[in-house]
Design an enzyme around this catalytic site. Structure first.
Site, PDB file in Angstrom:
ATOM      1  N   GLY A  11       0.831  -1.211   0.000  1.00 47.62           N
ATOM      2  CA  GLY A  11       0.000   0.000   0.000  1.00 47.62           C
ATOM      3  C   GLY A  11       0.857   1.250   0.000  1.00 47.62           C
ATOM      4  O   GLY A  11       0.525   2.255   0.628  1.00 47.62           O
ATOM      5  N   THR A  13       2.790   4.119  -2.753  1.00 50.95           N
ATOM      6  CA  THR A  13       2.222   4.833  -3.905  1.00 50.95           C
ATOM      7  C   THR A  13       1.959   3.867  -5.057  1.00 50.95           C
ATOM      8  O   THR A  13       0.935   3.962  -5.747  1.00 50.95           O
ATOM      9  CB  THR A  13       3.171   5.957  -4.374  1.00 50.95           C
ATOM     10  OG1 THR A  13       3.734   6.574  -3.234  1.00 50.95           O
ATOM     11  CG2 THR A  13       2.442   6.988  -5.194  1.00 50.95           C
ATOM     12  N   ALA A  14       2.882   2.903  -5.261  1.00 51.34           N
ATOM     13  CA  ALA A  14       2.721   1.974  -6.384  1.00 51.34           C
ATOM     14  C   ALA A  14       1.447   1.141  -6.216  1.00 51.34           C
ATOM     15  O   ALA A  14       0.662   0.992  -7.161  1.00 51.34           O
ATOM     16  CB  ALA A  14       3.946   1.071  -6.482  1.00 51.34           C
ATOM     17  N   LYS A  77       5.282  21.935 -10.906  1.00 49.12           N
ATOM     18  CA  LYS A  77       6.688  21.749 -11.284  1.00 49.12           C
ATOM     19  C   LYS A  77       6.835  22.015 -12.787  1.00 49.12           C
ATOM     20  O   LYS A  77       6.231  21.308 -13.605  1.00 49.12           O
ATOM     21  CB  LYS A  77       7.077  20.308 -10.939  1.00 49.12           C
ATOM     22  CG  LYS A  77       8.418  19.863 -11.469  1.00 49.12           C
ATOM     23  CD  LYS A  77       8.729  18.441 -10.988  1.00 49.12           C
ATOM     24  CE  LYS A  77       9.957  17.868 -11.642  1.00 49.12           C
ATOM     25  NZ  LYS A  77      10.190  16.459 -11.294  1.00 49.12           N
TER      26      LYS A  77
HETATM   27  C1  LIG Z   1      15.622   8.357  -2.195  1.00 49.19           C
HETATM   28  C2  LIG Z   1      14.449   8.163  -3.102  1.00 49.19           C
HETATM   29  C3  LIG Z   1      13.873   9.267  -3.748  1.00 49.19           C
HETATM   30  C4  LIG Z   1      12.804   9.089  -4.634  1.00 49.19           C
HETATM   31  N1  LIG Z   1      12.296  10.157  -5.319  1.00 49.19           N
HETATM   32  C5  LIG Z   1      11.334   9.948  -6.235  1.00 49.19           C
HETATM   33  C6  LIG Z   1      10.781  11.028  -6.984  1.00 49.19           C
HETATM   34  O1  LIG Z   1      11.137  12.186  -6.811  1.00 49.19           O
HETATM   35  N2  LIG Z   1       9.810  10.748  -7.886  1.00 49.19           N
HETATM   36  C7  LIG Z   1       9.360   9.483  -8.094  1.00 49.19           C
HETATM   37  O2  LIG Z   1       8.509   9.278  -8.963  1.00 49.19           O
HETATM   38  N3  LIG Z   1       9.817   8.464  -7.351  1.00 49.19           N
HETATM   39  C8  LIG Z   1      10.791   8.660  -6.452  1.00 49.19           C
HETATM   40  N4  LIG Z   1      11.241   7.607  -5.725  1.00 49.19           N
HETATM   41  C9  LIG Z   1      10.595   6.305  -5.866  1.00 49.19           C
HETATM   42  C10 LIG Z   1       9.305   6.280  -5.063  1.00 49.19           C
HETATM   43  O3  LIG Z   1       9.586   6.518  -3.702  1.00 49.19           O
HETATM   44  C11 LIG Z   1       8.634   4.932  -5.206  1.00 49.19           C
HETATM   45  O4  LIG Z   1       8.577   4.566  -6.537  1.00 49.19           O
HETATM   46  C12 LIG Z   1       7.222   5.021  -4.685  1.00 49.19           C
HETATM   47  O5  LIG Z   1       7.205   5.510  -3.385  1.00 49.19           O
HETATM   48  C13 LIG Z   1       6.561   3.686  -4.727  1.00 49.19           C
HETATM   49  O6  LIG Z   1       7.088   2.844  -3.740  1.00 49.19           O
HETATM   50  P1  LIG Z   1       6.444   1.433  -3.581  1.00 49.19           P
HETATM   51  O7  LIG Z   1       4.987   1.598  -3.414  1.00 49.19           O
HETATM   52  O8  LIG Z   1       6.920   0.565  -4.685  1.00 49.19           O
HETATM   53  O9  LIG Z   1       7.119   0.867  -2.244  1.00 49.19           O
HETATM   54  P2  LIG Z   1       6.867   1.234  -0.693  1.00 49.19           P
HETATM   55  O10 LIG Z   1       6.469   2.632  -0.488  1.00 49.19           O
HETATM   56  O11 LIG Z   1       8.092   0.739   0.009  1.00 49.19           O
HETATM   57  O12 LIG Z   1       5.633   0.333  -0.285  1.00 49.19           O
HETATM   58  C14 LIG Z   1       5.774  -1.050  -0.005  1.00 49.19           C
HETATM   59  C15 LIG Z   1       4.464  -1.555   0.564  1.00 49.19           C
HETATM   60  O13 LIG Z   1       4.549  -2.965   0.739  1.00 49.19           O
HETATM   61  C16 LIG Z   1       4.089  -3.303   2.033  1.00 49.19           C
HETATM   62  N5  LIG Z   1       4.748  -4.532   2.463  1.00 49.19           N
HETATM   63  C17 LIG Z   1       6.048  -4.851   2.380  1.00 49.19           C
HETATM   64  N6  LIG Z   1       6.268  -6.051   2.916  1.00 49.19           N
HETATM   65  C18 LIG Z   1       5.085  -6.508   3.345  1.00 49.19           C
HETATM   66  C19 LIG Z   1       4.646  -7.699   4.001  1.00 49.19           C
HETATM   67  N7  LIG Z   1       5.499  -8.662   4.338  1.00 49.19           N
HETATM   68  N8  LIG Z   1       3.343  -7.818   4.296  1.00 49.19           N
HETATM   69  C20 LIG Z   1       2.457  -6.848   3.969  1.00 49.19           C
HETATM   70  N9  LIG Z   1       2.802  -5.710   3.360  1.00 49.19           N
HETATM   71  C21 LIG Z   1       4.099  -5.548   3.058  1.00 49.19           C
HETATM   72  C22 LIG Z   1       4.455  -2.106   2.899  1.00 49.19           C
HETATM   73  O14 LIG Z   1       3.688  -2.078   4.069  1.00 49.19           O
HETATM   74  C23 LIG Z   1       4.113  -0.974   1.940  1.00 49.19           C
HETATM   75  O15 LIG Z   1       2.744  -0.695   2.016  1.00 49.19           O
HETATM   76  C24 LIG Z   1      12.289   7.778  -4.831  1.00 49.19           C
HETATM   77  C25 LIG Z   1      12.832   6.693  -4.150  1.00 49.19           C
HETATM   78  C26 LIG Z   1      13.902   6.864  -3.300  1.00 49.19           C
HETATM   79  C27 LIG Z   1      14.489   5.668  -2.615  1.00 49.19           C
END
Ligand SMILES: Cc1cc2nc3c(=O)[nH]c(=O)nc-3n(C[C@H](O)[C@H](O)[C@H](O)COP(=O)(O)OP(=O)(O)OC[C@H]3O[C@@H](n4cnc5c(N)ncnc54)[C@H](O)[C@@H]3O)c2cc1C
Length: 504
Positions: A11, A13-14, A77
């Site tokens: 949960g 952003t992705a 932006k």
């Molecule tokens: C330093 C940095 C800067 C960034 N800047 C940008 C930017 O400017 N623009 C941009 O587009 N993107 C940027 N990104 C990328 C962006 O942060 C991610 O693409 C975005 O937040 C999506 O993350 P996610 O949802 O894939 O992962 P996460 O936010 O890590 O979510 C993972 C989810 O999985 C769940 N989960 C994990 N393990 C389990 C489990 N065992 N059981 C149940 N749930 C679980 C967690 O609870 C969480 O809800 C940046 C990334 C980094 C590292």
């Protein structure tokens, strides 16, 4: 079509972007969507800048800026200002603008001048004189044009990623997406290798037909349960960690991201309505976390402050297969190309869109899996090459980090040919079209990058041009952009107007 259960693990952003796009696309189909996330694990909580693509995402969901921007402390932006990446005289900074229709008048002058300048003719070759977005950012204006200026203006956003996640979760709920707060500790598979169910730490099974891995860097489903390999980009993208700190917002809210080159990487400065997000992205091979934090604090004037910094490790590269069996990866679980051009959410959107199209076209089977895998992997490679170019053409000599980046020859054939075309004075737009990579970054972006760093013959080699070489008058172009700019409001005024609508 039999009913289908889609289970999204994650949960962040992705996960919520995927849930909303699928729920909207298949609102009339017998498809049940469930997001499983663990509040005890939480989200990465960074990722605060977007490309213009994000507007398309919100538009597709039918969500207006007045609805979502104030809820996420979001700002506009116009593009990204790159500061101190080049040491060439006159090129200490440049702006990478998002495209705008009025540029059709001024951009040809930039293409012409940057071409002629590469032939060592003394014409203005810096990109900052030629684009409306640059002018808007220079004058702290929003990219929202007055009604009587009917041109297409592309722009992105800055936002608080945690608030955006919460907002998208509420939207998904309105679209009947189910939500389970649980920690997944195991995965049960069918004999053919498909995932059958996620198993929570309480032993409860969550069964599904399709699983979307949005579990972040750990990639619990695709990389762990299905054993898909990971291709690291570490040999040409050295940065693998970041330190993050927020500062107060001043009276003026900039309508640009700033990306400042530092000793062992670079820092972002992202203005939100209530604060500025700052982060230093660096390479652990060259600098440790304390050095990085001290350098960032010093740059922000926070050496004596007790504002807490957050340290994050990054895994840079992409999975070898983005969709395997009945599981697709979306977000950090599928890969990450460091945040220099803020492309991660753009890729999330493209991945989900591609999956929706492929899955639907193949009659809700995995028939188009290879097509999806090929298109997403190619996009990763193309974006990686554009990011790598920022490091390869730098001219800093202050640390081994920058010297090693400038001497790094681990370039793809595609990037090698692009750089070769530029330095040998040939037509770059033709080369990008020949390689079919201008769909990822358009010619104007490549031109801004290479011209913005001053990758030109040295000043001493420049010869005066004739009338043909000097056919464009820079003062006239700047005046044109200034007058176009009269149709846009100050950024803060535009944001205040949005906020007042929101509170009503
Ligand atoms: C330093 C940095 C800067 C960034 N800047 C940008 C930017 O400017 N623009 C941009 O587009 N993107 C940027 N990104 C990328 C962006 O942060 C991610 O693409 C975005 O937040 C999506 O993350 P996610 O949802 O894939 O992962 P996460 O936010 O890590 O979510 C993972 C989810 O999985 C769940 N989960 C994990 N393990 C389990 C489990 N065992 N059981 C149940 N749930 C679980 C967690 O609870 C969480 O809800 C940046 C990334 C980094 C590292």
């Amino acid at each position: 079509m039999k009913s289908q259960k889609i289970v999204i693990l994650g949960g962040g952003t992705a996960g919520w972007m995927a849930a909303n796009m699928m729920a909207k696309s298949w609102a009339d189909k017998a498809i049940e969507i469930t997001v499983v996330e663990s509040s005890s694990i939480g989200i990465i909580g960074v990722g605060e800048g977007s490309t213009p693509q994000f507007k398309g995402f919100m538009d597709y969901l039918g969500i207006s800026e007045a609805q979502w921007m104030p809820a996420c402390n979001a700002t506009y932006k116009n593009g990204i200002r790159f500061i101190d990446w080049s040491t060439k005289t006159g090129f200490s900074s440049y702006f990478h603008p998002f495209p705008a229709q009025p540029d059709d008048y001024s951009a040809p002058a930039f293409f012409h001048n940057s071409f002629v300048r590469r032939k060592a003719i003394d014409v203005e070759g810096h990109p900052d004189h030629f684009f409306l977005a640059t002018h808007l950012a220079n004058t702290n204006k929003s990219p929202i044009a007055a009604q009587n200026f009917p041109f297409e203006i592309n722009y992105g956003y800055h936002f608080d990623s945690s608030l955006l996640g919460e907002f998208l979760a509420r939207e998904a709920e309105k679209r009947n997406v189910k939500h389970i707060d649980a920690t997944i500790s195991d995965v049960r598979k069918h004999v053919n290798g498909d995932i059958a169910a996620l198993v929570t730490s309480q032993g409860v099974e969550i069964a599904g037909d399709i699983f979307v891995d949005c579990s972040g860097f750990k990639s619990l489903l695709l990389q762990q349960a299905l054993d898909v390999g990971f291709e690291s980009f570490g040999n040409n993208l050295f940065n693998d960690a970041a330190v993050v700190l927020a500062t107060k917002q001043g009276d003026i809210i900039r309508s640009e991201t700033q990306s400042v080159a530092r000793k062992y990487g670079w820092s972002w400065h992202i203005p939100l309505t209530n604060r500025t997000g700052n982060g230093y992205v660096y390479s652990q091979r060259y600098c440790d976390r304390d050095q990085a934090e001290t350098e960032l604090r010093a740059a922000l004037g926070l050496l004596d402050s007790d504002v807490e910094a957050r340290h994050i490790k990054m895994k840079v590269g992409q999975v070898k297969t983005h969709w395997k069996n009945n599981c697709i990866a979306v977000g950090l679980s599928q890969g990450f190309i460091e945040p220099l051009e803020a492309t991660a959410l753009h890729i999330v959107q493209e991945t989900v869109q591609s999956f929706i199209e492929c899955y639907q076209e193949a009659g809700f089977t995995d028939g188009n899996r290879d097509k999806h895998n090929h298109s997403i992997a190619t996009r990763y490679q193309a974006i990686r090459d554009y990011i790598v170019a920022h490091y390869r053409v730098n001219s800093r000599t202050d640390t081994q980090y920058w010297l090693d980046n400038a001497n790094n020859n681990n370039l793809s054939r595609s990037l090698f040919n692009v750089l070769q075309t530029w330095v040998s004075g040939n037509n770059l737009s033709d080369e990008l079209a020949r390689q079919n990579i201008d769909q990822y970054y358009p010619s104007v972006s490549w031109h801004c990058l290479l011209a913005g760093y001053g990758v030109y013959p040295d000043q001493a080699q420049l010869k005066p041009g004739n009338a043909l070489a000097k056919q464009y008058n820079i003062e006239k172009i700047e005046d044109y952009l200034r007058r176009c700019g009269l149709n846009f409001k100050a950024h803060r005024l535009e944001l205040d107007a949005l906020a007042s609508t929101f509170h009503k």
